[in-house]
Design a protein around this motif. Structure first.
Motif, PDB file in Angstrom:
ATOM      1  N   LYS A  64     -66.591   1.598 -82.624  1.00 13.34           N
ATOM      2  CA  LYS A  64     -67.374   2.831 -82.684  1.00 13.34           C
ATOM      3  C   LYS A  64     -66.489   4.043 -82.910  1.00 13.34           C
ATOM      4  O   LYS A  64     -66.794   4.881 -83.776  1.00 13.34           O
ATOM      5  CB  LYS A  64     -68.187   3.027 -81.407  1.00 13.34           C
ATOM      6  CG  LYS A  64     -69.023   4.313 -81.428  1.00 13.34           C
ATOM      7  CD  LYS A  64     -69.761   4.549 -80.133  1.00 13.34           C
ATOM      8  CE  LYS A  64     -70.659   5.788 -80.227  1.00 13.34           C
ATOM      9  NZ  LYS A  64     -69.912   7.014 -80.619  1.00 13.34           N
ATOM     10  N   ILE A  65     -65.403   4.178 -82.163  1.00 16.99           N
ATOM     11  CA  ILE A  65     -64.574   5.378 -82.319  1.00 16.99           C
ATOM     12  C   ILE A  65     -63.854   5.362 -83.659  1.00 16.99           C
ATOM     13  O   ILE A  65     -63.622   6.414 -84.260  1.00 16.99           O
ATOM     14  CB  ILE A  65     -63.581   5.546 -81.139  1.00 16.99           C
ATOM     15  CG1 ILE A  65     -62.976   6.953 -81.144  1.00 16.99           C
ATOM     16  CG2 ILE A  65     -62.481   4.494 -81.187  1.00 16.99           C
ATOM     17  CD1 ILE A  65     -63.968   8.085 -81.028  1.00 16.99           C
ATOM     18  N   SER A  90     -62.161   0.736 -79.802  1.00 15.56           N
ATOM     19  CA  SER A  90     -63.476   0.217 -80.176  1.00 15.56           C
ATOM     20  C   SER A  90     -63.788   0.480 -81.645  1.00 15.56           C
ATOM     21  O   SER A  90     -63.233   1.390 -82.265  1.00 15.56           O
ATOM     22  CB  SER A  90     -64.558   0.861 -79.301  1.00 15.56           C
ATOM     23  OG  SER A  90     -64.668   2.246 -79.588  1.00 15.56           O
ATOM     24  N   LYS A 119     -62.227   2.950 -68.900  1.00 18.72           N
ATOM     25  CA  LYS A 119     -63.211   3.124 -69.978  1.00 18.72           C
ATOM     26  C   LYS A 119     -62.549   3.730 -71.212  1.00 18.72           C
ATOM     27  O   LYS A 119     -62.832   3.322 -72.340  1.00 18.72           O
ATOM     28  CB  LYS A 119     -64.353   4.023 -69.499  1.00 18.72           C
ATOM     29  CG  LYS A 119     -65.466   4.219 -70.524  1.00 18.72           C
ATOM     30  CD  LYS A 119     -66.591   5.069 -69.962  1.00 18.72           C
ATOM     31  CE  LYS A 119     -67.772   5.151 -70.917  1.00 18.72           C
ATOM     32  NZ  LYS A 119     -67.401   5.718 -72.238  1.00 18.72           N
ATOM     33  N   PHE A 120     -61.675   4.713 -70.995  1.00 19.67           N
ATOM     34  CA  PHE A 120     -61.003   5.366 -72.111  1.00 19.67           C
ATOM     35  C   PHE A 120     -60.204   4.357 -72.934  1.00 19.67           C
ATOM     36  O   PHE A 120     -60.273   4.341 -74.166  1.00 19.67           O
ATOM     37  CB  PHE A 120     -60.083   6.470 -71.589  1.00 19.67           C
ATOM     38  CG  PHE A 120     -59.250   7.136 -72.647  1.00 19.67           C
ATOM     39  CD1 PHE A 120     -59.742   8.210 -73.374  1.00 19.67           C
ATOM     40  CD2 PHE A 120     -57.966   6.680 -72.932  1.00 19.67           C
ATOM     41  CE1 PHE A 120     -58.978   8.821 -74.362  1.00 19.67           C
ATOM     42  CE2 PHE A 120     -57.192   7.281 -73.919  1.00 19.67           C
ATOM     43  CZ  PHE A 120     -57.704   8.351 -74.633  1.00 19.67           C
ATOM     44  N   TYR A 147     -66.351  13.812 -76.305  1.00 23.30           N
ATOM     45  CA  TYR A 147     -67.594  13.238 -75.802  1.00 23.30           C
ATOM     46  C   TYR A 147     -67.701  13.391 -74.288  1.00 23.30           C
ATOM     47  O   TYR A 147     -68.791  13.286 -73.724  1.00 23.30           O
ATOM     48  CB  TYR A 147     -67.683  11.759 -76.185  1.00 23.30           C
ATOM     49  CG  TYR A 147     -67.546  11.486 -77.669  1.00 23.30           C
ATOM     50  CD1 TYR A 147     -67.869  12.466 -78.615  1.00 23.30           C
ATOM     51  CD2 TYR A 147     -67.072  10.265 -78.134  1.00 23.30           C
ATOM     52  CE1 TYR A 147     -67.729  12.224 -79.972  1.00 23.30           C
ATOM     53  CE2 TYR A 147     -66.935  10.017 -79.491  1.00 23.30           C
ATOM     54  CZ  TYR A 147     -67.259  11.003 -80.409  1.00 23.30           C
ATOM     55  OH  TYR A 147     -67.103  10.757 -81.758  1.00 23.30           O
ATOM     56  N   ASP A 148     -66.570  13.639 -73.643  1.00 23.84           N
ATOM     57  CA  ASP A 148     -66.529  13.821 -72.192  1.00 23.84           C
ATOM     58  C   ASP A 148     -66.337  15.304 -71.829  1.00 23.84           C
ATOM     59  O   ASP A 148     -65.983  15.623 -70.691  1.00 23.84           O
ATOM     60  CB  ASP A 148     -65.362  13.000 -71.613  1.00 23.84           C
ATOM     61  CG  ASP A 148     -65.636  12.482 -70.218  1.00 23.84           C
ATOM     62  OD1 ASP A 148     -66.821  12.417 -69.833  1.00 23.84           O
ATOM     63  OD2 ASP A 148     -64.675  12.146 -69.502  1.00 23.84           O
ATOM     64  N   LYS A 154     -60.565   1.150 -73.197  1.00 24.91           N
ATOM     65  CA  LYS A 154     -61.472   0.253 -73.915  1.00 24.91           C
ATOM     66  C   LYS A 154     -62.065   0.951 -75.134  1.00 24.91           C
ATOM     67  O   LYS A 154     -62.079   0.399 -76.244  1.00 24.91           O
ATOM     68  CB  LYS A 154     -62.579  -0.216 -72.974  1.00 24.91           C
ATOM     69  CG  LYS A 154     -63.594  -1.142 -73.626  1.00 24.91           C
ATOM     70  CD  LYS A 154     -64.687  -1.527 -72.644  1.00 24.91           C
ATOM     71  CE  LYS A 154     -65.748  -2.404 -73.322  1.00 24.91           C
ATOM     72  NZ  LYS A 154     -66.849  -2.767 -72.391  1.00 24.91           N
ATOM     73  N   ASP A 155     -62.545   2.183 -74.941  1.00 24.76           N
ATOM     74  CA  ASP A 155     -63.184   2.924 -76.040  1.00 24.76           C
ATOM     75  C   ASP A 155     -62.186   3.317 -77.127  1.00 24.76           C
ATOM     76  O   ASP A 155     -62.562   3.437 -78.299  1.00 24.76           O
ATOM     77  CB  ASP A 155     -63.866   4.179 -75.496  1.00 24.76           C
ATOM     78  CG  ASP A 155     -65.073   3.866 -74.621  1.00 24.76           C
ATOM     79  OD1 ASP A 155     -65.551   2.713 -74.666  1.00 24.76           O
ATOM     80  OD2 ASP A 155     -65.530   4.775 -73.893  1.00 24.76           O
ATOM     81  N   GLN A 166     -58.419   9.792 -82.336  1.00 30.10           N
ATOM     82  CA  GLN A 166     -59.504   9.100 -81.644  1.00 30.10           C
ATOM     83  C   GLN A 166     -59.549   9.500 -80.172  1.00 30.10           C
ATOM     84  O   GLN A 166     -60.626   9.677 -79.598  1.00 30.10           O
ATOM     85  CB  GLN A 166     -59.337   7.583 -81.789  1.00 30.10           C
ATOM     86  CG  GLN A 166     -59.596   7.105 -83.217  1.00 30.10           C
ATOM     87  CD  GLN A 166     -59.250   5.647 -83.471  1.00 30.10           C
ATOM     88  OE1 GLN A 166     -59.145   5.227 -84.617  1.00 30.10           O
ATOM     89  NE2 GLN A 166     -59.062   4.861 -82.422  1.00 30.10           N
ATOM     90  N   LEU A 184     -62.731  11.104 -78.198  1.00 29.39           N
ATOM     91  CA  LEU A 184     -63.274  10.541 -76.958  1.00 29.39           C
ATOM     92  C   LEU A 184     -63.339  11.604 -75.867  1.00 29.39           C
ATOM     93  O   LEU A 184     -64.301  11.665 -75.095  1.00 29.39           O
ATOM     94  CB  LEU A 184     -62.412   9.364 -76.487  1.00 29.39           C
ATOM     95  CG  LEU A 184     -62.524   8.073 -77.297  1.00 29.39           C
ATOM     96  CD1 LEU A 184     -61.514   7.046 -76.792  1.00 29.39           C
ATOM     97  CD2 LEU A 184     -63.939   7.500 -77.225  1.00 29.39           C
TER      98      LEU A 184
END
Length: 207
Positions: free
Chosen positions: A150-151, A148, A141-142, A100-101, A144-145, A93, A97
């Motif tokens: 979503k991930i 999540s 942010k990382f 996406y960055d 938290k994501d 994951q 992430l």
């Protein structure tokens, strides 16, 4: 015509770590119409349980085997300094992430370096957050994501992609054009053999 070369891996797969230098050379020599795409394979689901000692010994022995066969270096202090868990989904994951960055390659390398050379545990979210900061991502942010829904859904979708191209072992390479796919024979230390196979497939219209 544009071709996709899927590289199916797990950031905590020791054979994938050993394959990386060869993959890097292959990637440098691919023609412009061949796009390399990483696909995380998901070796092991989320787990907070310590890895059984017999499994620790088995994986530790694989590291020694890889050192002997491929020459890849490992820091075996990992097995003394960390509490290993059979859990790689979180590092998968983290890799997604970072994708996406636009930092996927950096995260793969950071995880492998932390795990295999610095004796850090990428099964721990704290390690992955530290690595995200190291490669220039927003650590708040990382984190938290990383946990999540979503991930987790994105990871399940990626695992379904891996299954759809019939990959069960890592690392694997699969060449795709339109709906047709063809596996590439993995050659540690010999990118030219894989490059020749790919170019032969394309030139002789396997698709």
């Amino acid at each position: 015509m544009i071709y996709t070369l899927y590289h199916v891996h797990d950031p905590m797969c020791s054979w994938c770590y050993a394959f990386k230098p060869t993959l890097d050379e292959l990637r440098k020599n691919l023609k412009d119409n061949i796009k390399l795409v990483h696909v995380v394979g998901g070796l092991a689901k989320h787990s907070n349980e310590d890895m059984p000692l017999n499994q620790q010994e088995m994986i530790s022995n694989i590291w020694y085997e890889i050192e002997a066969k491929v020459g890849t270096k490992f820091n075996h202090d990992f097995w003394k300094n960390c509490k290993p868990r059979r859990s790689t989904y979180l590092s998968c994951q983290a890799t997604m992430l970072a994708r996406y960055d636009n930092k996927e390659d950096e995260m793969i390398e950071a995880i492998q370096e932390a795990y295999y050379l610095k004796a850090m545990n990428p099964s721990d979210s704290s390690t992955l957050v530290q690595l995200a900061k190291q490669i220039g991502m927003d650590e708040v942010k990382f984190e938290k994501d990383l946990h999540s829904e979503k991930i987790e859904k994105d990871l399940m979708d990626e695992l379904n992609l891996r299954r759809s191209i019939n990959v069960r072992s890592f690392p694997s390479l699969v060449l795709k054009y339109k709906k047709e796919t063809y596996p590439i024979n993995i050659q540690f230390g010999d990118y030219k053999a894989m490059l020749a196979q790919i170019e032969d497939m394309i030139e002789n219209t396997y698709f």
